[in-house]
Design a protein around this motif. Sequence first.
Motif, PDB file in Angstrom:
ATOM      1  N   TRP A  33       0.827  -1.199   0.000  1.00 53.95           N
ATOM      2  CA  TRP A  33       0.000   0.000   0.000  1.00 53.95           C
ATOM      3  C   TRP A  33       0.869   1.259   0.000  1.00 53.95           C
ATOM      4  CZ3 TRP A  33      -4.961  -0.598  -0.982  1.00 53.95           C
ATOM      5  CH2 TRP A  33      -5.559  -1.826  -0.693  1.00 53.95           C
ATOM      6  N   PRO A  34       0.369   2.343  -0.572  1.00 64.16           N
ATOM      7  CA  PRO A  34       1.129   3.594  -0.535  1.00 64.16           C
ATOM      8  C   PRO A  34       1.102   4.263   0.841  1.00 64.16           C
ATOM      9  CG  PRO A  34      -0.952   3.917  -1.671  1.00 64.16           C
ATOM     10  CD  PRO A  34      -0.839   2.452  -1.408  1.00 64.16           C
ATOM     11  N   SER A  35       0.122   3.913   1.654  1.00 62.82           N
ATOM     12  CA  SER A  35       0.027   4.485   2.994  1.00 62.82           C
ATOM     13  C   SER A  35      -0.834   3.567   3.848  1.00 62.82           C
ATOM     14  CB  SER A  35      -0.585   5.891   2.951  1.00 62.82           C
ATOM     15  OG  SER A  35      -1.922   5.830   2.461  1.00 62.82           O
ATOM     16  N   GLY A  36      -0.760   3.778   5.136  1.00 61.85           N
ATOM     17  CA  GLY A  36      -1.577   2.976   6.030  1.00 61.85           C
ATOM     18  C   GLY A  36      -1.150   3.131   7.473  1.00 61.85           C
ATOM     19  N   ALA A  37      -2.048   2.768   8.375  1.00 63.97           N
ATOM     20  CA  ALA A  37      -1.749   2.837   9.804  1.00 63.97           C
ATOM     21  C   ALA A  37      -0.846   1.683  10.208  1.00 63.97           C
ATOM     22  CB  ALA A  37      -3.042   2.785  10.604  1.00 63.97           C
ATOM     23  N   GLU A 306       9.897   6.391  16.525  1.00 67.08           N
ATOM     24  CA  GLU A 306      10.080   5.146  15.752  1.00 67.08           C
ATOM     25  C   GLU A 306       9.497   5.299  14.353  1.00 67.08           C
ATOM     26  OE1 GLU A 306       7.707   0.881  15.645  1.00 67.08           O
ATOM     27  OE2 GLU A 306       7.932   1.914  17.575  1.00 67.08           O
ATOM     28  N   PHE A 307       8.290   5.861  14.265  1.00 67.12           N
ATOM     29  CA  PHE A 307       7.639   6.032  12.966  1.00 67.12           C
ATOM     30  C   PHE A 307       8.427   7.006  12.084  1.00 67.12           C
ATOM     31  CE2 PHE A 307       3.187   5.143  14.934  1.00 67.12           C
ATOM     32  CZ  PHE A 307       3.449   3.781  14.896  1.00 67.12           C
ATOM     33  N   THR A 308       8.893   8.093  12.687  1.00 68.47           N
ATOM     34  CA  THR A 308       9.651   9.089  11.925  1.00 68.47           C
ATOM     35  C   THR A 308      10.926   8.487  11.356  1.00 68.47           C
ATOM     36  OG1 THR A 308       8.761  10.882  13.297  1.00 68.47           O
ATOM     37  CG2 THR A 308      10.790  11.335  12.081  1.00 68.47           C
ATOM     38  N   GLY A 409       4.624   4.515  -1.486  1.00 67.66           N
ATOM     39  CA  GLY A 409       4.655   4.576  -0.042  1.00 67.66           C
ATOM     40  C   GLY A 409       6.023   4.480   0.609  1.00 67.66           C
ATOM     41  N   VAL A 410       6.089   5.065   1.818  1.00 66.38           N
ATOM     42  CA  VAL A 410       7.278   4.938   2.672  1.00 66.38           C
ATOM     43  C   VAL A 410       6.864   4.678   4.128  1.00 66.38           C
ATOM     44  CG1 VAL A 410       8.692   6.462   1.233  1.00 66.38           C
ATOM     45  CG2 VAL A 410       7.399   7.426   3.143  1.00 66.38           C
ATOM     46  N   TYR A 411       5.599   4.367   4.359  1.00 59.33           N
ATOM     47  CA  TYR A 411       5.114   4.313   5.735  1.00 59.33           C
ATOM     48  C   TYR A 411       5.751   3.145   6.499  1.00 59.33           C
ATOM     49  CZ  TYR A 411       1.700   0.573   4.627  1.00 59.33           C
ATOM     50  OH  TYR A 411       1.093  -0.611   4.264  1.00 59.33           O
ATOM     51  N   PRO A 412       5.731   3.172   7.844  1.00 60.16           N
ATOM     52  CA  PRO A 412       6.571   2.272   8.638  1.00 60.16           C
ATOM     53  C   PRO A 412       6.345   0.784   8.448  1.00 60.16           C
ATOM     54  CG  PRO A 412       5.861   4.122   9.976  1.00 60.16           C
ATOM     55  CD  PRO A 412       5.119   4.234   8.676  1.00 60.16           C
TER      56      PRO A 412
END
Length: 434
Positions: A33-37, A306-308, A409-412
Amino acid sequence: MRGDKALILDQVRKYHEDVADTRPFEPGVTEIWPSGATLDAGDRAALVEAALDLRIAAGTSSRTFETRFAKILKRRKAHLTNSGSSANLLALTALTSPTLGDRRLRPGDEVVTVAAGFPTTVNPIIQNGLVPVFVDVELRTYNTTADRVAQAIGPKTRAIMIAHALGNPFEAAEIAELARAHDLYFVEDNCDAVGTTYQGRVTGTFGDLTTVSFYPAHHLTMGEGGCVLTSDLRLARIVESLRDWGRDCWCEPGKNNTCFKRFDYRMGTLPHGYDHKYIFSHVGYNLKATDLQAALGLSQLARLDEFTAARKRNWRRLREGLDGLPHLLLPEPTPGSDPSWFGFVLTVRPDAPFTRAELVTHLEDRKIGTRRLFAGNLTRQPAYTDQPHRVVGDLTNSDLITEHTFWIGVYPALTDEMLDYVIGTIKEFVAARG
């Protein structure tokens, strides 16, 4: 904590581990996914604990989150909202408050913003009867510049409202200085950039008001949710009133007579002593968040560093892996910045032997999710065609973004294996069309 609650929460954490998707990554099958929680057992337990306590309205968790988040963003006040879009609406609407006197924004006043972005940065301008003044952005950073904003300031300009692009900051210090020099309000849309710094300073600290979103795609999530922050106590008071039905009272839910003169006010033409809880000084909304959302937000907030770090690491892996690839314009951080990235932007050069659509189709067919750079040139969107606005300069880059740009995406939650598959898939496509 009572023993039965502790037992339930232990079971919730166990349940989270039991239902976790532990299937190995399978290239071309597993969705990227390009983004997500990015949610863990602690997040699930936080939500359940709030539900067990029946904290169904704004309460302790909301106030705690506001205090902690304001400290992180180095603002004096934070007010939770039900979405980032509502946060933008409240921030801009606050500047129209009659309590600001001659400095209030009035219908017909102009607000400088960018053409290439997300609608909810611009919508509050229009919804308040103000006129957006659109400027172009730079390629590679996808932000506007202080020079462009300066050229857009005219005799009717009263404010500036701009969003940091996909975590990459615009020239916030320089634009804040422009605002001061011209006696303009400055609203900093920080929805995509929590954790970013510019000139060593956290974004969200440059504007008179700043906004954040907690939608699942963003750096922290509450499911839905947002926040307005400021160090100007008068603006904070206006935001709170507008968020809470427009009432003049500032008592917390379930509290009475915080001001010690609940029945001793005379406002408007109301009779003296009218209950302050039901005196309304603004035409407001109900845009509050709930303690369920805030409980999740507090759990997420503990993982912000951590997320950053993960977002920065993932962006860097993509940037290094795609470096030197022909026909693609790769993104660059704004000079003097350290972005907490929201996404990785790619622009297919107009003279490339393939189109953006062809590359996107290739990626999507291989389960690699893509997104456009939001609305592209907003002046070309049907919703804005007939809206009063002004354009300063040309919108060449905004048009190019509309035709040729997308992001991945680049999310964690993305793994190195996933990112390497994305890199390999893009390289394979470009090589085949050499």
